[in-house]
Design a protein around this motif. Structure first.
Motif, PDB file in Angstrom:
ATOM      1  N   ASN A  88      -3.462  -0.068 -11.216  1.00  0.00           N
ATOM      2  CA  ASN A  88      -2.271   0.121 -10.374  1.00  0.00           C
ATOM      3  C   ASN A  88      -1.336  -1.085 -10.316  1.00  0.00           C
ATOM      4  OD1 ASN A  88      -4.919   1.302  -8.873  1.00  0.00           O
ATOM      5  ND2 ASN A  88      -3.291   2.810  -8.931  1.00  0.00           N
TER       6      ASN A  88
ATOM      7  N   GLY B 178       2.054   6.312  -5.729  1.00  0.00           N
ATOM      8  CA  GLY B 178       1.776   6.404  -7.161  1.00  0.00           C
ATOM      9  C   GLY B 178       2.550   5.421  -8.013  1.00  0.00           C
ATOM     10  N   LYS B 179       3.234   4.462  -7.375  1.00  0.00           N
ATOM     11  CA  LYS B 179       4.001   3.474  -8.157  1.00  0.00           C
ATOM     12  C   LYS B 179       3.069   2.441  -8.787  1.00  0.00           C
ATOM     13  CE  LYS B 179       8.623   3.587  -6.254  1.00  0.00           C
ATOM     14  NZ  LYS B 179       8.737   4.301  -4.991  1.00  0.00           N
ATOM     15  N   SER B 180       3.410   2.013  -9.994  1.00  0.00           N
ATOM     16  CA  SER B 180       2.727   0.868 -10.616  1.00  0.00           C
ATOM     17  C   SER B 180       3.484  -0.385 -10.203  1.00  0.00           C
ATOM     18  CB  SER B 180       2.777   0.980 -12.142  1.00  0.00           C
ATOM     19  OG  SER B 180       2.131   2.140 -12.572  1.00  0.00           O
TER      20      SER B 180
ATOM     21  N   PHE C 291      -7.251   0.663  -4.893  1.00  0.00           N
ATOM     22  CA  PHE C 291      -6.428   0.474  -6.082  1.00  0.00           C
ATOM     23  C   PHE C 291      -6.997  -0.674  -6.907  1.00  0.00           C
ATOM     24  CE2 PHE C 291      -3.734   2.010  -2.600  1.00  0.00           C
ATOM     25  CZ  PHE C 291      -3.290   3.203  -3.160  1.00  0.00           C
TER      26      PHE C 291
ATOM     27  N   LEU D 147      -7.268  -3.241  -2.533  1.00  0.00           N
ATOM     28  CA  LEU D 147      -6.754  -3.640  -3.856  1.00  0.00           C
ATOM     29  C   LEU D 147      -7.703  -4.680  -4.448  1.00  0.00           C
ATOM     30  CD1 LEU D 147      -4.535  -3.543  -6.012  1.00  0.00           C
ATOM     31  CD2 LEU D 147      -3.161  -5.070  -4.603  1.00  0.00           C
TER      32      LEU D 147
ATOM     33  N   TYR E 295       0.822  -1.212   0.000  1.00  0.00           N
ATOM     34  CA  TYR E 295       0.000   0.000   0.000  1.00  0.00           C
ATOM     35  C   TYR E 295       0.856   1.262   0.000  1.00  0.00           C
ATOM     36  CZ  TYR E 295      -4.179  -2.807   1.172  1.00  0.00           C
ATOM     37  OH  TYR E 295      -5.219  -3.700   1.166  1.00  0.00           O
TER      38      TYR E 295
ATOM     39  N   LYS F 139      -2.171   0.525 -17.790  1.00  0.00           N
ATOM     40  CA  LYS F 139      -1.582   1.669 -17.083  1.00  0.00           C
ATOM     41  C   LYS F 139      -2.301   2.962 -17.503  1.00  0.00           C
ATOM     42  CE  LYS F 139       2.626   3.924 -15.656  1.00  0.00           C
ATOM     43  NZ  LYS F 139       4.070   4.083 -15.738  1.00  0.00           N
TER      44      LYS F 139
ATOM     45  N   ARG G 192     -13.903   2.688  -8.973  1.00  0.00           N
ATOM     46  CA  ARG G 192     -12.908   2.805  -7.904  1.00  0.00           C
ATOM     47  C   ARG G 192     -13.399   3.712  -6.776  1.00  0.00           C
ATOM     48  NH1 ARG G 192      -7.102   3.198  -8.967  1.00  0.00           N
ATOM     49  NH2 ARG G 192      -7.601   3.866 -11.064  1.00  0.00           N
TER      50      ARG G 192
ATOM     51  N   GLY H  71      -5.408   3.584 -15.709  1.00  0.00           N
ATOM     52  CA  GLY H  71      -5.299   3.857 -14.281  1.00  0.00           C
ATOM     53  C   GLY H  71      -5.268   2.613 -13.413  1.00  0.00           C
TER      54      GLY H  71
ATOM     55  N   LEU I  75       1.923   1.880  -3.505  1.00  0.00           N
ATOM     56  CA  LEU I  75       0.782   2.304  -4.329  1.00  0.00           C
ATOM     57  C   LEU I  75       0.346   3.725  -3.966  1.00  0.00           C
ATOM     58  CD1 LEU I  75      -1.269  -1.029  -4.304  1.00  0.00           C
ATOM     59  CD2 LEU I  75      -0.050  -0.046  -6.260  1.00  0.00           C
ATOM     60  N   ASP I  76       0.386   4.048  -2.673  1.00  0.00           N
ATOM     61  CA  ASP I  76       0.044   5.406  -2.229  1.00  0.00           C
ATOM     62  C   ASP I  76       0.994   6.442  -2.836  1.00  0.00           C
ATOM     63  OD1 ASP I  76      -2.241   4.990  -0.681  1.00  0.00           O
ATOM     64  OD2 ASP I  76      -1.076   4.424   1.096  1.00  0.00           O
TER      65      ASP I  76
END
Length: 293
Positions: free
Chosen positions: A272, A11-13, A233, A205, A5, A267, A228, A270, A8-9
């Motif tokens: 994740n 902003g990483k894929s 995510f 997720l 998390y 991607k 969402r 959007g 992901l928070d």
């Protein structure tokens, strides 16, 4: 260490791994064999598969425990070994993940194989007990999160989520459903309903796996992203194309190039966490990883 998390928070894929079953069959598992037994009988082969996925860019490694619940193991007369086989799987995956940066082990939980009420006899409580037994083994082996995958019934997911929240407190939970051509699960659940219902349980997720290839996953992904909820995510893990009968075996026709195209599209929508499912290999994971990065 950051958890899933956290990344992901930021902003990483993230990239999840691909098929375990396909790879185990290539390594010599016969159709009738229990994949989970290999966690103790052929551990080096299971570790090698996970290592190939990690080396090719997977951030999430899935334990070899898709059928690791008592009802599923009972089909192989292994129902007394639930804790042992799940713990061994988690330890194997953890050892591999420890060699790579930002690599996490997801304890894999598949459907129990039993039907929930009113169609079957399982209640949320009895299903929760089944999943809890598996989760205790996975937690003892050191997992970083839980992946409840290929689901079709909301109440079975609720049972698995509650078991995870109780017996793996604080660990990230991911849930994926398998949608068919009508964009519903076998039990009639639509992507939008799945996201809204499961996020209300506190899962962050949520998404789709398996299915009938990348074209269909595009439609599903857009519905998932559209539904969402704040703080959640989306994850997609498409099959590598469709299985085609070649001689006496099924071969999936999705190339790594096709999976790279799918990953780039996911991607852009959007999504994740992007991975692959049946018929995929580390070559597909590498293509996905390069396309996303």
């Amino acid at each position: 260490m950051a958890n899933i998390y956290d990344l992901l928070d930021q902003g990483k894929s993230l990239i999840s791994d691909g098929a375990m079953g396909t790879m185990l069959q290539d390594a010599g598992l016969t159709d009738g064999g229990a994949p989970e037994l290999w966690n103790v009988e052929q551990p080096e082969k299971v570790a090698n598969i996970l290592d190939q996925y990690a080396a090719n860019g997977a951030n999430l490694l899935t334990t070899n425990t898709f059928g690791g619940t008592k009802p599923r193991l009972q089909m192989h007369q292994l129902e007394e070994r639930v804790f042992e086989l799940n713990k061994a799987a988690a330890q194997l995956a953890k050892e591999v993940a420890s060699k790579y940066p930002d690599c996490f082990v997801m304890g894999d939980i598949g459907p129990s194989g039993e039907l929930m009420e009113p169609m079957g006899t399982l209640t949320i409580d009895s299903a929760k007990e089944i999943f809890a037994e598996q989760i205790k083994g996975l937690v003892a082996g050191g997992i970083d999160g839980i992946l409840i995958e290929t689901m079709s019934d909301l109440s079975e997911v609720e049972a698995a989520v509650k078991a995870a929240q109780e017996f793996a407190p604080g660990l990230p939970i991911a849930v994926t459903f398998s949608f068919d051509t009508n964009l519903r699960t076998m039990m009639g659940v639509k992507p939008e309903t799945a996201v809204k219902t499961i996020s209300a349980l506190g899962v962050r997720l949520i998404g789709a796996n398996c299915g009938r290839g990348t074209d269909e996953m595009k439609v599903i992904a857009q519905e998932l992203v559209g539904a969402r909820q704040p703080g959640t995510f989306i994850i997609t893990q498409s099959n590598a194309g469709l299985p085609k009968l070649v001689g006496d075996e099924f071969i999936y026709d999705g190339t790594p190039e096709e999976m790279a195209k799918y990953a780039a599209e996911m991607k852009s929508f959007g999504v994740n966490v992007i991975g692959s499912c049946c018929g995929s290999s580390p070559a597909h994971t590498k293509a996905i990883s390069e396309a996303v990065k």
